[in-house]
Design a protein around this motif. Structure first.
Motif, short mmCIF file in Angstrom:
data_model
loop_
_atom_site.label_atom_id
_atom_site.label_comp_id
_atom_site.label_asym_id
_atom_site.label_seq_id
_atom_site.Cartn_x
_atom_site.Cartn_y
_atom_site.Cartn_z
N ASP A 17 0.83 -1.21 0.00
CA ASP A 17 0.00 0.00 0.00
C ASP A 17 0.86 1.26 0.00
O ASP A 17 0.51 2.27 -0.61
N THR A 18 2.01 1.21 0.70
CA THR A 18 2.92 2.36 0.75
C THR A 18 3.58 2.58 -0.60
O THR A 18 3.60 3.69 -1.13
N LEU A 19 4.09 1.49 -1.18
CA LEU A 19 4.83 1.60 -2.45
C LEU A 19 3.93 2.08 -3.60
O LEU A 19 4.40 2.74 -4.51
N LYS A 20 2.64 1.73 -3.54
CA LYS A 20 1.72 2.14 -4.61
C LYS A 20 1.62 3.66 -4.72
O LYS A 20 1.28 4.19 -5.76
N GLU A 21 1.87 4.35 -3.60
CA GLU A 21 1.70 5.81 -3.58
C GLU A 21 2.95 6.56 -4.01
O GLU A 21 2.93 7.77 -4.14
N PHE A 22 4.07 5.85 -4.22
CA PHE A 22 5.31 6.53 -4.60
C PHE A 22 5.43 6.65 -6.11
O PHE A 22 5.18 5.69 -6.83
N PRO A 23 5.88 7.83 -6.61
CA PRO A 23 6.31 7.86 -8.01
C PRO A 23 7.66 7.14 -8.11
O PRO A 23 8.25 6.80 -7.08
N GLU A 24 8.16 6.92 -9.31
CA GLU A 24 9.45 6.25 -9.49
C GLU A 24 10.56 7.05 -8.81
O GLU A 24 10.78 8.22 -9.11
N GLN A 25 11.24 6.43 -7.84
CA GLN A 25 12.36 7.07 -7.15
C GLN A 25 13.14 6.02 -6.37
O GLN A 25 12.60 4.95 -6.06
#
Length: 376
Positions: A77-85
């Motif tokens: 759920d956390t990773l889904k909210e990140f743009p590519e970085q």
């Protein structure tokens, strides 16, 4: 231990293996991913005890090594909210704290000891059989048969795909006692005869992973477990125990009545007419004679009926046979040919549906459907 990883790369690997995690797990540790870092390689494992999926990622920037269990749902759920970085994971293996540093922030998670994670099943090297299969062959075998597996608690052997290896071919068979599918490939074979029953869940996990696979899949199995090794993933699963029924004896050999018909036209007609069938039985009748197929259905309770005529090529005597429309539609939608050949002997015996032309020379597809009684 510490490592730097791309957020989208990590998410794609975790999403692929997260499908193995069961929502009804009795062991809380199985709600976690097991992260293991060794020599700049990150190994991530997810399991439900019956099936285990492992993925590997080569990383450039790592420090130390160790293992830790990290909550799966929270991490995804956390990773889904990140743009590519790039994300930096800093893990304390003494108190199991996990700190994730992004470009602009810091996220703290509490993990669990990786030592509590169940150990992987071992392959018995003496009994293990090993073959390599092209990913497309394995994918087609699963896709063509998975829909015909049963949900039968009393006969668990029917709930999986029967995989049969011989020196001539590799076969995939599935049946729920109403329909049966046999898919064979002559371009995949093994030196000696062997077989196993692949459960439904690992089969559908493989169906998700194989489309992206470019290289041959290594398959190893003994009498309890099977292991599929792909480029970036490894799937280990417990096999269904028991003997698969003798399916060849069910397939009728001499079928004098043969019809060739456009598959899509047949499918669409059955779909339309079946709306008027009895909701309990879903019965549609096929009457075939003189190069004409008449598809009909009726529901006496509601005084509704439907009839459609189709032209076909027919060789045989006039026949009227009934099928459950839902099963017939399933079979027609899983045959990937423009024309389909239907072979029948009499209204009480199974009908065979075969593609007139297969996509590849090496494949042999046979689908069988048991008829329903037509109450005159």
């Amino acid at each position: 231990m510490k490592f730097v990883v791309s957020s989208t790369d990590l998410l794609s690997h975790l999403s692929a293996i997260s499908k193995v995690i069961s929502s009804k797990s009795t062991m809380p540790i199985l709600d976690n991913f097991l992260f293991g870092l060794t020599d700049a390689e990150l190994t991530i494992t997810a399991s439900d005890l019956e099936s285990t999926l492992i993925t590997h990622m080569e990383l450039d920037n790592t420090e130390g090594e160790g293992v830790i269990a990290v909550p799966a749902k929270l991490l995804i759920d956390t990773l889904k909210e990140f743009p590519e970085q790039p994300l930096t994971f800093q893990i304390n293996t003494d108190n199991f704290s996990v700190e994730i540093f992004s470009d602009n922030g810091k996220y703290s998670i509490v993990g669990q000891s990786g030592e509590d994670f169940p150990e992987l099943p071992e392959m018995g090297e003496e009994e293990a059989t090993s073959v390599t299969i092209g990913p497309k062959i394995l994918l087609n075998g699963i896709e063509k048969t998975l829909f015909a597996t049963a949900d039968d608690e009393l006969r668990p052997v029917m709930n999986g795909i029967f995989v049969e290896l011989t020196p001539e071919s590799m076969g995939f068979v599935a049946s729920d006692a109403h329909k049966l599918v046999r898919y064979r490939r002559s371009d995949a074979a093994s030196e000696f005869e062997s077989s196993f029953i692949l459960p439904k869940k690992p089969a559908s996990l493989l169906r998700n992973l194989l489309p992206k696979e470019e290289y041959d899949v290594k398959l190893e199995f003994d009498n309890k477990n099977a292991m599929f090794t792909l480029t970036n993933y490894k799937l280990i699963c417990r096999l269904v125990e028991g003997n698969y029924p003798s399916y060849n004896s069910v397939i009728p050999k001499d079928n004098p009545n043969k019809m060739i018909i456009d598959r899509l036209a047949f499918y669409n007609t059955v779909k339309r007419v079946s709306v008027f069938s009895n909701q309990a039985s879903n019965l549609v009748k096929l009457n075939i004679n003189d190069n004409q197929l008449v598809v009909s259905a009726q529901d006496i309770d509601f005084s509704i009926s439907a009839v459609e005529r189709l032209s076909c090529e027919y060789d045989g005597e006039e026949i009227e046979i009934g099928f459950k429309s839902t099963f017939l539609l399933e079979i027609l939608s899983n045959i990937s040919a423009s024309d389909v050949r239907m072979e029948m002997s009499d209204p009480s015996r199974a009908g065979l549906l075969l593609p007139v032309e297969t996509e590849e020379e090496a494949e042999d597809v046979l689908m069988l459907l048991m008829p329903m009684m037509i109450n005159a």
